[in-house]
Design a protein around this motif. Structure first.
Motif, PDB file in Angstrom:
ATOM      1  N   MET A  50      37.262 -21.558   6.751  1.00 47.39           N
ATOM      2  CA  MET A  50      36.016 -22.147   6.290  1.00 47.39           C
ATOM      3  C   MET A  50      35.230 -21.073   5.555  1.00 47.39           C
ATOM      4  SD  MET A  50      33.070 -24.044   8.540  1.00 47.39           S
ATOM      5  CE  MET A  50      32.006 -22.668   8.917  1.00 47.39           C
ATOM      6  N   ARG A  51      34.603 -21.489   4.457  1.00 42.83           N
ATOM      7  CA  ARG A  51      33.757 -20.559   3.712  1.00 42.83           C
ATOM      8  C   ARG A  51      32.625 -21.332   3.025  1.00 42.83           C
ATOM      9  NH1 ARG A  51      34.689 -21.678  -1.491  1.00 42.83           N
ATOM     10  NH2 ARG A  51      36.794 -21.978  -2.288  1.00 42.83           N
ATOM     11  N   GLN A  52      31.664 -20.579   2.545  1.00 43.06           N
ATOM     12  CA  GLN A  52      30.566 -21.166   1.766  1.00 43.06           C
ATOM     13  C   GLN A  52      31.149 -21.820   0.513  1.00 43.06           C
ATOM     14  OE1 GLN A  52      26.950 -19.837   2.491  1.00 43.06           O
ATOM     15  NE2 GLN A  52      26.580 -21.881   1.719  1.00 43.06           N
ATOM     16  N   ALA A  53      30.691 -23.039   0.218  1.00 48.07           N
ATOM     17  CA  ALA A  53      31.156 -23.730  -0.985  1.00 48.07           C
ATOM     18  C   ALA A  53      30.593 -23.059  -2.224  1.00 48.07           C
ATOM     19  CB  ALA A  53      30.723 -25.195  -0.947  1.00 48.07           C
ATOM     20  N   GLN A  54      31.362 -23.129  -3.302  1.00 51.86           N
ATOM     21  CA  GLN A  54      30.965 -22.528  -4.580  1.00 51.86           C
ATOM     22  C   GLN A  54      30.965 -23.610  -5.657  1.00 51.86           C
ATOM     23  OE1 GLN A  54      34.151 -19.714  -4.979  1.00 51.86           O
ATOM     24  NE2 GLN A  54      33.481 -18.506  -3.224  1.00 51.86           N
ATOM     25  N   ASN A  55      30.288 -23.335  -6.761  1.00 50.34           N
ATOM     26  CA  ASN A  55      30.253 -24.295  -7.865  1.00 50.34           C
ATOM     27  C   ASN A  55      31.653 -24.658  -8.337  1.00 50.34           C
ATOM     28  OD1 ASN A  55      27.493 -24.477  -7.804  1.00 50.34           O
ATOM     29  ND2 ASN A  55      27.168 -22.993  -9.442  1.00 50.34           N
ATOM     30  N   SER A  56      32.575 -23.712  -8.273  1.00 48.52           N
ATOM     31  CA  SER A  56      33.955 -23.983  -8.700  1.00 48.52           C
ATOM     32  C   SER A  56      34.663 -24.986  -7.783  1.00 48.52           C
ATOM     33  CB  SER A  56      34.755 -22.682  -8.780  1.00 48.52           C
ATOM     34  OG  SER A  56      34.784 -22.047  -7.513  1.00 48.52           O
ATOM     35  N   ASP A  57      34.091 -25.285  -6.626  1.00 50.13           N
ATOM     36  CA  ASP A  57      34.662 -26.254  -5.684  1.00 50.13           C
ATOM     37  C   ASP A  57      34.187 -27.679  -5.956  1.00 50.13           C
ATOM     38  OD1 ASP A  57      35.889 -24.172  -4.167  1.00 50.13           O
ATOM     39  OD2 ASP A  57      34.016 -23.867  -3.048  1.00 50.13           O
ATOM     40  N   LEU A  58      33.254 -27.846  -6.896  1.00 50.55           N
ATOM     41  CA  LEU A  58      32.588 -29.133  -7.090  1.00 50.55           C
ATOM     42  C   LEU A  58      33.568 -30.285  -7.339  1.00 50.55           C
ATOM     43  CD1 LEU A  58      29.940 -30.680  -7.198  1.00 50.55           C
ATOM     44  CD2 LEU A  58      29.788 -30.108  -9.633  1.00 50.55           C
TER      45      LEU A  58
ATOM     46  N   LEU B  81      36.401 -26.384   3.955  1.00 53.82           N
ATOM     47  CA  LEU B  81      37.561 -26.021   4.758  1.00 53.82           C
ATOM     48  C   LEU B  81      38.694 -25.752   3.779  1.00 53.82           C
ATOM     49  CD1 LEU B  81      39.015 -25.861   7.543  1.00 53.82           C
ATOM     50  CD2 LEU B  81      39.614 -28.278   7.198  1.00 53.82           C
ATOM     51  N   ILE B  82      39.345 -24.610   3.925  1.00 53.20           N
ATOM     52  CA  ILE B  82      40.442 -24.230   3.030  1.00 53.20           C
ATOM     53  C   ILE B  82      41.760 -24.298   3.796  1.00 53.20           C
ATOM     54  CG2 ILE B  82      41.394 -22.398   1.568  1.00 53.20           C
ATOM     55  CD1 ILE B  82      38.730 -23.538   0.540  1.00 53.20           C
ATOM     56  N   VAL B  83      42.727 -25.020   3.218  1.00 53.20           N
ATOM     57  CA  VAL B  83      44.073 -25.113   3.780  1.00 53.20           C
ATOM     58  C   VAL B  83      45.053 -24.822   2.647  1.00 53.20           C
ATOM     59  CG1 VAL B  83      45.782 -26.609   4.872  1.00 53.20           C
ATOM     60  CG2 VAL B  83      43.368 -26.818   5.509  1.00 53.20           C
ATOM     61  N   ASP B  84      45.912 -23.842   2.846  1.00 52.38           N
ATOM     62  CA  ASP B  84      46.886 -23.455   1.812  1.00 52.38           C
ATOM     63  C   ASP B  84      46.211 -23.227   0.455  1.00 52.38           C
ATOM     64  OD1 ASP B  84      48.977 -23.602   3.653  1.00 52.38           O
ATOM     65  OD2 ASP B  84      49.329 -25.731   3.228  1.00 52.38           O
ATOM     66  N   ASN B  85      45.096 -22.514   0.476  1.00 44.31           N
ATOM     67  CA  ASN B  85      44.319 -22.181  -0.723  1.00 44.31           C
ATOM     68  C   ASN B  85      43.742 -23.392  -1.451  1.00 44.31           C
ATOM     69  OD1 ASN B  85      44.674 -19.336  -0.509  1.00 44.31           O
ATOM     70  ND2 ASN B  85      46.770 -19.608  -1.254  1.00 44.31           N
ATOM     71  N   GLN B  86      43.655 -24.537  -0.763  1.00 44.86           N
ATOM     72  CA  GLN B  86      43.084 -25.752  -1.345  1.00 44.86           C
ATOM     73  C   GLN B  86      41.862 -26.171  -0.535  1.00 44.86           C
ATOM     74  OE1 GLN B  86      44.392 -27.231  -4.174  1.00 44.86           O
ATOM     75  NE2 GLN B  86      45.755 -25.465  -4.176  1.00 44.86           N
ATOM     76  N   VAL B  87      40.872 -26.751  -1.225  1.00 49.42           N
ATOM     77  CA  VAL B  87      39.711 -27.301  -0.530  1.00 49.42           C
ATOM     78  C   VAL B  87      40.165 -28.577   0.171  1.00 49.42           C
ATOM     79  CG1 VAL B  87      37.394 -28.261  -0.780  1.00 49.42           C
ATOM     80  CG2 VAL B  87      38.085 -26.296  -2.167  1.00 49.42           C
ATOM     81  N   ALA B  88      40.114 -28.555   1.487  1.00 47.98           N
ATOM     82  CA  ALA B  88      40.599 -29.676   2.290  1.00 47.98           C
ATOM     83  C   ALA B  88      39.474 -30.439   2.980  1.00 47.98           C
ATOM     84  CB  ALA B  88      41.580 -29.167   3.341  1.00 47.98           C
ATOM     85  N   GLY B  89      38.270 -29.876   3.002  1.00 46.27           N
ATOM     86  CA  GLY B  89      37.149 -30.537   3.655  1.00 46.27           C
ATOM     87  C   GLY B  89      35.833 -30.022   3.144  1.00 46.27           C
ATOM     88  N   TYR B  90      34.788 -30.818   3.379  1.00 46.18           N
ATOM     89  CA  TYR B  90      33.439 -30.440   2.948  1.00 46.18           C
ATOM     90  C   TYR B  90      32.446 -30.833   4.034  1.00 46.18           C
ATOM     91  CZ  TYR B  90      29.037 -30.140   0.538  1.00 46.18           C
ATOM     92  OH  TYR B  90      27.743 -29.792   0.207  1.00 46.18           O
ATOM     93  N   VAL B  91      31.414 -30.024   4.160  1.00 43.45           N
ATOM     94  CA  VAL B  91      30.319 -30.319   5.075  1.00 43.45           C
ATOM     95  C   VAL B  91      29.043 -29.660   4.542  1.00 43.45           C
ATOM     96  CG1 VAL B  91      30.658 -28.293   6.580  1.00 43.45           C
ATOM     97  CG2 VAL B  91      29.665 -30.395   7.529  1.00 43.45           C
ATOM     98  N   ALA B  92      27.910 -30.294   4.824  1.00 40.27           N
ATOM     99  CA  ALA B  92      26.606 -29.690   4.518  1.00 40.27           C
ATOM    100  C   ALA B  92      25.962 -29.302   5.845  1.00 40.27           C
ATOM    101  CB  ALA B  92      25.719 -30.666   3.758  1.00 40.27           C
ATOM    102  N   ILE B  93      25.505 -28.066   5.910  1.00 44.22           N
ATOM    103  CA  ILE B  93      24.875 -27.531   7.116  1.00 44.22           C
ATOM    104  C   ILE B  93      23.437 -27.157   6.783  1.00 44.22           C
ATOM    105  CG2 ILE B  93      24.914 -25.705   8.848  1.00 44.22           C
ATOM    106  CD1 ILE B  93      27.405 -27.444   9.000  1.00 44.22           C
ATOM    107  N   ILE B  94      22.505 -27.772   7.496  1.00 40.63           N
ATOM    108  CA  ILE B  94      21.093 -27.482   7.290  1.00 40.63           C
ATOM    109  C   ILE B  94      20.576 -26.777   8.531  1.00 40.63           C
ATOM    110  CG2 ILE B  94      18.810 -28.464   6.884  1.00 40.63           C
ATOM    111  CD1 ILE B  94      20.328 -30.828   5.504  1.00 40.63           C
ATOM    112  N   MET B  95      20.110 -25.548   8.333  1.00 41.23           N
ATOM    113  CA  MET B  95      19.562 -24.782   9.452  1.00 41.23           C
ATOM    114  C   MET B  95      18.064 -25.006   9.524  1.00 41.23           C
ATOM    115  SD  MET B  95      21.806 -21.294   9.385  1.00 41.23           S
ATOM    116  CE  MET B  95      21.238 -20.857  11.016  1.00 41.23           C
TER     117      MET B  95
ATOM    118  N   PHE C 265      30.102 -34.669   6.367  1.00 41.43           N
ATOM    119  CA  PHE C 265      31.373 -34.157   6.886  1.00 41.43           C
ATOM    120  C   PHE C 265      32.493 -35.051   6.353  1.00 41.43           C
ATOM    121  CE2 PHE C 265      34.777 -33.831   9.951  1.00 41.43           C
ATOM    122  CZ  PHE C 265      34.740 -32.529  10.423  1.00 41.43           C
ATOM    123  N   ALA C 266      33.418 -34.472   5.605  1.00 40.19           N
ATOM    124  CA  ALA C 266      34.519 -35.260   5.039  1.00 40.19           C
ATOM    125  C   ALA C 266      35.743 -34.382   4.838  1.00 40.19           C
ATOM    126  CB  ALA C 266      34.093 -35.879   3.711  1.00 40.19           C
TER     127      ALA C 266
END
Length: 170
Positions: free
Chosen positions: A1-9, A53-67, A94-95
């Protein structure tokens, strides 16, 4: 898991659209009124809410986290939060990619989220889902969340009922 980037859009958009289609196929009226959309995701990325969420160098999931305090959770009906603190993490949008469905990655993704933020001293987590979204409820309950009541979200031009859950690690 990592912070999403514009390139992930593009990958995130595909995940959200496939999740929307899946919910429609299940006859669940969640995400069927144009939310979330690309504008929502762009706002998440701008505010640093998005994680992938990254699996095999692919974006496999997305979530928004609000602190911190989330207006969605300010008012709760038919129950109450365990505390009135505004020091919590709200989990939204979460998807998972349809390409990874059936691999139990949703449970692992949620566990990764909880672990990541617990390591940052967060002990209060909140999430909501549609009352008929049984797969998401299984992920939520499977990670120790307890139903606390009902909240309402803006989806399209209407307020939609969502079951609200909390996990408090003390």
């Amino acid at each position: 898991m990592r912070q999403a980037q514009n390139s992930d859009l593009a990958a995130i958009d595909t995940i959200i659209e496939n999740a929307r289609f899946y919910l429609k196929q299940q006859e669940i009226n969640q995400w069927q009124l144009g939310y979330p959309n690309q504008e929502t995701i762009l706002r998440d990325l701008e505010k640093k809410y998005g994680y992938v969420l990254i699996v095999d160098n692919q974006v496999a999931g997305y979530v928004a986290i609000i602190m911190g305090e989330d207006p969605v959770y300010t008012k709760i009906e038919s129950g109450q939060w365990l505390n009135q603190s505004a020091d919590y993490v709200a989990i939204h949008r979460f998807a998972l990619s349809h390409l990874y469905r059936g691999q139990k990655l949703a449970q692992r993704f949620m566990t990764a989220i909880l672990t990541y933020f617990f390591d940052k001293d967060v002990i209060d987590f909140r999430i909501d889902t549609h009352p008929e979204n049984m797969p998401m409820q299984a992920v939520i309950k499977g990670n120790g969340f307890v139903k606390r009541g009902i909240v309402y979200i803006d989806e399209g031009d209407t307020k939609q009922v969502r079951w609200a859950y909390q996990l408090f690690l003390n």
